[in-house]
Scaffold this active site. Structure first.
Site, short mmCIF file in Angstrom:
data_model
loop_
_atom_site.label_atom_id
_atom_site.label_comp_id
_atom_site.label_asym_id
_atom_site.label_seq_id
_atom_site.Cartn_x
_atom_site.Cartn_y
_atom_site.Cartn_z
N GLU A 111 12.58 57.25 45.47
CA GLU A 111 14.19 57.20 46.54
C GLU A 111 13.95 55.89 46.70
OE1 GLU A 111 13.17 59.70 49.97
OE2 GLU A 111 12.36 60.77 47.70
N LYS A 113 14.00 52.88 50.09
CA LYS A 113 13.77 52.96 51.43
C LYS A 113 15.15 52.51 52.07
CE LYS A 113 9.95 52.58 54.79
NZ LYS A 113 10.50 52.19 55.32
N ASP A 115 17.37 51.35 55.97
CA ASP A 115 15.92 50.49 56.79
C ASP A 115 16.97 50.30 58.39
OD1 ASP A 115 14.88 48.25 58.41
OD2 ASP A 115 15.54 46.85 57.68
N TYR A 224 17.15 62.15 53.74
CA TYR A 224 15.50 62.58 52.70
C TYR A 224 14.75 63.32 52.82
CZ TYR A 224 13.65 59.17 55.78
OH TYR A 224 14.03 57.91 57.35
N LYS A 311 7.51 48.01 49.55
CA LYS A 311 8.32 46.79 49.88
C LYS A 311 9.37 45.77 49.40
CE LYS A 311 8.25 46.95 54.52
NZ LYS A 311 8.97 47.63 56.30
N CYS A 406 16.48 20.63 82.21
CA CYS A 406 17.08 20.31 80.67
C CYS A 406 17.83 19.32 79.64
CB CYS A 406 18.51 20.65 81.40
SG CYS A 406 20.27 19.82 80.36
N CYS A 409 21.08 17.50 81.18
CA CYS A 409 21.05 16.73 82.57
C CYS A 409 19.85 16.45 83.20
CB CYS A 409 22.16 17.27 83.76
SG CYS A 409 21.90 19.11 83.84
N CYS A 424 19.24 26.35 81.92
CA CYS A 424 20.17 25.01 82.91
C CYS A 424 20.92 25.58 84.36
CB CYS A 424 20.38 24.06 82.11
SG CYS A 424 21.20 22.87 83.10
N CYS A 430 25.86 19.79 84.36
CA CYS A 430 25.41 19.51 82.64
C CYS A 430 27.39 19.68 82.22
CB CYS A 430 24.42 20.46 82.79
SG CYS A 430 23.73 20.75 81.27
S1 IVH Z 1 10.07 60.09 53.97
C1 IVH Z 1 6.52 62.13 55.45
N1 IVH Z 1 11.83 58.21 52.69
O1 IVH Z 1 10.72 54.97 56.23
C2 IVH Z 1 7.75 60.86 55.73
N2 IVH Z 1 11.56 58.04 55.01
O2 IVH Z 1 7.62 54.08 57.47
C3 IVH Z 1 8.37 60.52 56.12
N3 IVH Z 1 12.62 55.83 55.40
O3 IVH Z 1 9.69 56.59 59.66
C4 IVH Z 1 9.18 59.35 55.58
N4 IVH Z 1 14.10 55.49 53.96
O4 IVH Z 1 12.35 55.87 59.18
C5 IVH Z 1 11.25 58.38 53.94
N5 IVH Z 1 13.78 57.69 51.40
C6 IVH Z 1 12.96 58.02 52.47
C7 IVH Z 1 12.10 56.61 54.21
C8 IVH Z 1 12.16 56.78 54.53
C9 IVH Z 1 13.21 55.12 55.31
C10 IVH Z 1 12.00 55.23 56.91
C11 IVH Z 1 11.80 56.41 58.13
C12 IVH Z 1 10.53 56.18 58.72
C13 IVH Z 1 10.05 54.94 57.25
C14 IVH Z 1 8.12 55.41 57.04
#
Ligand code: IVH
Length: 668
Positions: A111, A113, A115, A224, A311, A406, A409, A424, A430
């Site tokens: 899935e 991740k 942000d 998720y 990542k 600064c 000035c 400043c 200035c």
């Molecule tokens: S699962 C025990 N699934 O990433 C597993 N986390 O470093 C719990 N995050 O704090 C997290 N997308 O904020 C999971 N598809 C995803 C995610 C996800 C983003 C974030 C989440 C978590 C951090 C983990």
């Protein structure tokens, strides 16, 4: 039908349409129909307070009341994920899982991740009862009131869909790129610090004490992770598919796979495709699908052994740091700027990067001539993320130190409590501060003296013609028509446009003064409330705090401004020149003919004024409110959920669509 029954029916219908719109992106009814139902419900609720319900769809607008966040322990700790940065580490994870499960077949759920910031939602008997931030993983802040304003998070689950009595669901709260960019544009105008990325913006928003601020910022959320004693399936993927049916927004991009190659394919696909997503993502999460197998694999102290994050590489370049220069803004804040050998990065040539402030700069330990890494990750502005210290040699220059005086000035810099920037303090002498204030004063949204620009301001300043904004009104044609008098025409134009600016409305004069933190919107609110400069100059903190949109930072800054005798003198001189120091009669009564003869459709949910206030405004300015879009419609005033059907009709007929801000500007 009984009133109570009708209220219940409207609530569940509106919930369903909210779900179709915000979760499925597939509205079934026109917004007009939606608006009509919402209005009917609002009216019925107003007439029958005995049927009040905190989960009603009418309650998604938040409240202005300050709240305190209470710390709540998590039932299951909120762990983080171990990070990996290359495919080899992914392969190692896959092998560890295979070993841990002693050869038993397993599935991996892949899935996105997301942000943003993680949130834990608890539902009891189908109702959202609590929303808690991650905090330190053991306990977090109860942010339920704020989370309730996020439209895609169900307050009530869909009836008869088989959800467990009690469960927890976790996910990520996000600010979509478009909302993030709009928010930063607004902040830039108000000279407020920008959010570095949507994650910080979402987190700042969710921690706002004022839930109506959260409602106005258009947050999104993906869920998720489903937890609880009675979740329906052993499979994580299957549980989330079920949760989608209960009403949650679950990513469509999840895939269940079994081989390492399929995992790589998923990574490669999303590494490119994620750039088309409306929200920020920073990697991929891989989870062993079966909960039984998850339990068998267990946890380390910090993270599960059954899941890992991969990542994405942020786009990064390596180049040489030539110098660090220091810029002084109109508020006196000093910003260090890295000047680098030009380098190609994510489609643009990067030469400069902000180093933000002294702390950020010190942390990097920069030396002139260093090879530095520049990244454009979730950020818009490129930033230096590190130094290649191995590349240092005898040719490397000295360590870059923050300046103490600064650069413009020479005044010794100061640091105010609680602020990261050095300033400043010499605001009266200035040059960049003075010129910056004059440039702000003449800008389009302030006094709109468009015949002048930064170069002319610079020239007049150097020649000693102007030392402050009031001096502008003393400029005479013969002073600026060139050595040989050959620039007579343009000189006349400049003098005329300066003279004309005295007709600019009072609220823009308040903005033009350049009081710190007082942006266009705050200036408007202050001007409308106090009506005259004298009243504003004598306003107390309490009086200002009662105005919608004015907080302590702005209010204290206004008080500080008028405590300074030099500023009061400046305002006095502007008044003598004829600059407007109060609302006109017409503005006070709020009547005008700015919308005379126009037919206007109001649609959607608004954040600055209520729908009824907009309708009243339209009438006060001579316009006519109409219910539906036709070729005779002059424009649509569109709020947050103007649906595709209405949008399509307006577009097809070529009818302009105005946001709240555009509309307010038009009648200002
Ligand atoms: S699962 C025990 N699934 O990433 C597993 N986390 O470093 C719990 N995050 O704090 C997290 N997308 O904020 C999971 N598809 C995803 C995610 C996800 C983003 C974030 C989440 C978590 C951090 C983990």
């Amino acid at each position: 039908m009984e009133v109570k029954e009708r209220i219940g029916q409207l609530r569940s219908e509106l919930d369903r349409h909210n779900y179709n719109y915000y979760v499925l992106n597939a509205p079934e009814i026109s917004d007009q129909e939606f608006d009509r139902m919402m209005r009917e419900l609002q009216d019925l609720e107003a007439a029958h307070p005995e049927y009040d319900d905190p989960d009603s769809p009418t309650k998604r607008v938040g409240s202005d009341l300050n709240q305190e966040f209470v710390q709540v322990p998590h039932r299951y700790p909120m762990l983080s994920l171990a990070n990996t940065y290359n495919k080899q580490e992914v392969a190692d994870f896959y092998e560890r899982v295979r070993g841990g499960l002693e050869g038993e077949p397993f599935e991996i759920c892949c899935e996105m991740k997301y942000d943003g910031l993680s949130i834990s939602l608890t539902y009891e008997q189908g109702r959202l009862v609590r929303a808690v931030t991650r905090g330190d993983g053991v306990q977090g802040d109860d942010v339920t009131e704020n989370v309730k304003t996020i439209r895609c998070i169900p307050l009530r689950l869909r009836q008869g869909t088989g959800y467990p009595g009690v469960f927890e669901i976790r996910g990520e709260i996000l600010m979509p790129w478009t909302s993030f960019e709009a928010l930063n544009r607004e902040r830039e105008e108000r000279e407020e610090p920008l959010f570095a990325n949507p994650r910080n913006a979402a987190s700042g928003t969710l921690k706002s004490k004022n839930s109506s601020v959260v409602a106005s910022r258009k947050l999104d959320a993906y869920l998720y992770y489903l937890l609880g004693d009675e979740v329906p399936f052993d499979g994580h993927y299957e549980n989330l598919q079920a949760a989608r049916g209960w009403g949650f927004k679950i990513s469509e991009g999840m895939r269940k796979v079994t081989t390492l190659q399929e995992i790589y394919d998923f990574i490669d696909y999303w590494d490119v495709e994620r750039k088309n997503l409306p929200v920020a993502t920073d990697g991929i999460v891989l989870k062993v699908n079966s909960q039984r197998q998850q339990r068998a694999l267990g946890y380390t102290a910090k993270s599960p052994r059954w899941a890992i994050a991969y990542k994405f590489q942020a786009e990064r370049a390596r180049t040489r740091l030539d110098a660090v220069t220091f810029q002084v803004g109109r508020t006196g804040a000093v910003t260090p700027v890295a000047n680098m050998e030009p380098v190609q990065l994510a489609g643009t040539v990067v030469r400069r990067a902000t180093l933000h402030n002294a702390d950020v700069m010190a942390q990097l330990d920069l030396h002139v001539g260093d090879m530095v890494y520049v990244e454009k990750g979730g950020e818009i502005i490129p930033k230096i993320v590190g130094v290649d210290k191995d590349a240092r040699g005898p040719q490397t220059g000295p360590k870059v130190e923050f300046i103490t005086h600064c650069p413009e000035c020479g005044a010794p810099l100061v640091r105010y409590e609680g602020e990261a920037a050095w300033y400043c303090p010499n605001d009266t002498a200035c040059p960049p501060q003075i010129k910056g204030r004059i440039e702000h004063f003449i800008s389009r949204k302030a006094m709109d003296i468009d015949s002048l620009g930064p170069e002319t301001v610079d020239e007049y300043y150097r020649r000693g013609l102007i030392r402050d904004v009031a001096d502008l009104y003393d400029i005479r044609v013969e002073q600026i028509n060139g050595d040989d008098g050959g620039r007579e025409k343009s000189a006349q134009k400049i003098v005329r446009s300066i003279a004309d600016s005295i007709r600019v409305p009072f609220e823009r004069v308040v903005f033009a003064l350049g009081i710190r933190f007082v942006g266009e919107i705050a200036a408007k609110a202050l001007a409308r409330h106090f009506k005259t400069m004298d009243a504003l100059a004598h306003a107390t903190l309490d009086e200002m705090l009662r105005i919608n949109g004015i907080g302590t930072v702005i209010a204290e800054s206004v008080i500080r401004y008028f405590q300074d005798e030099a500023n009061c003198g400046l305002v006095r001189r502007l008044r003598e020149k004829g600059v407007r120091m109060e609302l006109t009669e017409e503005e006070m009564s709020g009547h005008s003919d700015k919308l005379a003869g126009q037919s206007i459709v109001v649609s959607g949910v608004f954040s600055l004024h209520s729908r009824d206030e907009y309708k009243a405004l339209i009438e006060r300015h001579g316009g006519k409110n109409v219910g539906s879009i036709s070729s005779k419609t002059s424009f649509v005033l569109a709020g947050a959920n103007m649906g595709p059907a209405k949008l399509e009709k307006a577009t097809k007929l070529g009818i302009p669509i105005l946001s709240e801000e555009d509309f307010l500007k038009r009648i200002e």
